[in-house]
Design a protein around this motif. Structure first.
Motif, PDB file in Angstrom:
ATOM      1  N   UNK A   9       0.808  -1.240   0.000  1.00  0.00           N
ATOM      2  CA  UNK A   9       0.000   0.000   0.000  1.00  0.00           C
ATOM      3  C   UNK A   9       0.829   1.273   0.000  1.00  0.00           C
ATOM      4  N   UNK A  10       2.050   1.215   0.535  1.00  0.00           N
ATOM      5  CA  UNK A  10       2.880   2.427   0.598  1.00  0.00           C
ATOM      6  C   UNK A  10       3.924   2.514  -0.507  1.00  0.00           C
ATOM      7  N   UNK A  11       4.308   1.357  -1.030  1.00  0.00           N
ATOM      8  CA  UNK A  11       5.450   1.333  -1.951  1.00  0.00           C
ATOM      9  C   UNK A  11       5.082   1.246  -3.424  1.00  0.00           C
ATOM     10  N   UNK A  12       3.837   0.919  -3.708  1.00  0.00           N
ATOM     11  CA  UNK A  12       3.454   0.747  -5.113  1.00  0.00           C
ATOM     12  C   UNK A  12       2.259   1.637  -5.451  1.00  0.00           C
ATOM     13  N   UNK A  13       2.421   2.338  -6.556  1.00  0.00           N
ATOM     14  CA  UNK A  13       1.302   3.120  -7.101  1.00  0.00           C
ATOM     15  C   UNK A  13       0.887   2.451  -8.414  1.00  0.00           C
ATOM     16  N   UNK A 113       7.903   0.930 -13.359  1.00  0.00           N
ATOM     17  CA  UNK A 113       8.861   2.044 -13.374  1.00  0.00           C
ATOM     18  C   UNK A 113       9.345   2.329 -14.799  1.00  0.00           C
ATOM     19  N   UNK A 130      13.274  -3.853  -6.808  1.00  0.00           N
ATOM     20  CA  UNK A 130      13.342  -2.386  -6.861  1.00  0.00           C
ATOM     21  C   UNK A 130      13.426  -1.824  -5.439  1.00  0.00           C
ATOM     22  N   UNK A 131      12.606  -2.365  -4.561  1.00  0.00           N
ATOM     23  CA  UNK A 131      12.571  -1.836  -3.190  1.00  0.00           C
ATOM     24  C   UNK A 131      13.881  -2.092  -2.446  1.00  0.00           C
TER      25      UNK A 131
ATOM     26  N   UNK B  71       0.150   5.780  -3.217  1.00  0.00           N
ATOM     27  CA  UNK B  71       0.735   7.088  -2.931  1.00  0.00           C
ATOM     28  C   UNK B  71       1.558   7.598  -4.107  1.00  0.00           C
ATOM     29  N   UNK B  72       1.515   8.912  -4.321  1.00  0.00           N
ATOM     30  CA  UNK B  72       2.330   9.516  -5.382  1.00  0.00           C
ATOM     31  C   UNK B  72       3.815   9.303  -5.128  1.00  0.00           C
ATOM     32  N   UNK B  74       5.259   6.691  -3.948  1.00  0.00           N
ATOM     33  CA  UNK B  74       5.655   5.267  -3.961  1.00  0.00           C
ATOM     34  C   UNK B  74       6.897   5.061  -4.822  1.00  0.00           C
ATOM     35  N   UNK B  75       7.733   4.100  -4.409  1.00  0.00           N
ATOM     36  CA  UNK B  75       8.972   3.851  -5.146  1.00  0.00           C
ATOM     37  C   UNK B  75       8.719   3.115  -6.463  1.00  0.00           C
ATOM     38  N   UNK B  76       7.597   2.407  -6.511  1.00  0.00           N
ATOM     39  CA  UNK B  76       7.282   1.633  -7.722  1.00  0.00           C
ATOM     40  C   UNK B  76       5.968   2.142  -8.314  1.00  0.00           C
TER      41      UNK B  76
END
Lengths: 134, 85
Positions: A9-13, A113, A130-131, B71-72, B74-76
């Motif tokens: 939820x925090x790392x992927x858009x 990405x 990636x993370x 989230x805008x 976000x790393x990915x």
């Protein structure tokens, strides 16, 4: 995608764009219904309903209207938004964005990405790499 | 010449690349060539008769009003084009 969204939820858009194929007559209208639902904050709920019951659209392309009622949307606004040329313009823009890449025009198509996901590795592994900065 | 790592994956697409390489080397091509496989993948044909997949291009696709989850910051970022299939 649902699983990925919940898992990270925090790392992927996730960005969802439409590329309704001409051979799928219901797809363009389905995209319009999603964008109209988005104006009332219900894009993803509509998207999931259409996705889950896409086969039914072949005999009833206006089934999303029923979904809109089930979701409690303001139907007057919904009908008005579906007719808004701006939504068709949005879909055409999203189609053009895929065309502009020069990639094969098949859907679903994913960029992670900015790089095409060729499905040789699972999305989870690519995201984890990636993370972790690999 | 097929790289050892690809020997186990010999298929008609690689056969086409081999033919192109043979053609290119026969006619004294002195520069690397860019080519596309039958399934749309970019490859580089080297002048020494070897080949490799071209590095993946990075596309900068603007959000431009599309629906997003997450989230805008976000790393990915995953961009998906769909037609509800």
């Amino acid at each position: 995608m649902d699983k990925i969204a919940k898992q990270y939820p925090n790392d992927v858009r996730i960005v969802i764009k439409n590329y309704p194929l001409r051979s799928h007559k219901q797809a363009f209208k389905a995209a319009l219904y999603c964008l109209a639902a988005d104006r009332q904050g219900m894009y993803y709920a509509m998207y999931k309903l259409i996705f889950d019951r896409y086969k039914e659209l072949k005999t009833n392309e206006d089934l999303p209207v029923t979904f809109a009622k089930e979701l409690g949307l303001d139907m007057e606004q919904f009908y008005r938004d579906v007719q808004d040329p701006a939504l068709q313009k949005q879909i055409n823009l999203e189609k053009e964005q895929l065309r502009s890449t020069g990639l094969r025009l098949s859907v679903p198509k994913f960029l992670v990405n900015g790089k095409e996901w060729d499905r040789k590795q699972s999305l989870d592994i690519i995201i984890e790499n990636i993370l972790s900065g690999k | 010449m097929i790289p050892p790592a690809l020997k186990g994956h010999f298929n008609p697409m690689i056969k086409h690349i081999t033919i192109i390489l043979a053609f290119a080397t026969s006619f004294g091509i002195t520069q690397d060539l860019n080519a596309k496989t039958d399934d749309g993948k970019d490859v580089i044909l080297h002048k020494n008769g070897t080949w490799e997949y071209a590095p993946k291009k990075i596309f900068d696709i603007p959000i431009d009003g599309s629906f997003t989850i997450g989230r805008n910051e976000a790393k990915v970022t995953i961009v998906e084009w769909t037609d509800f299939q």
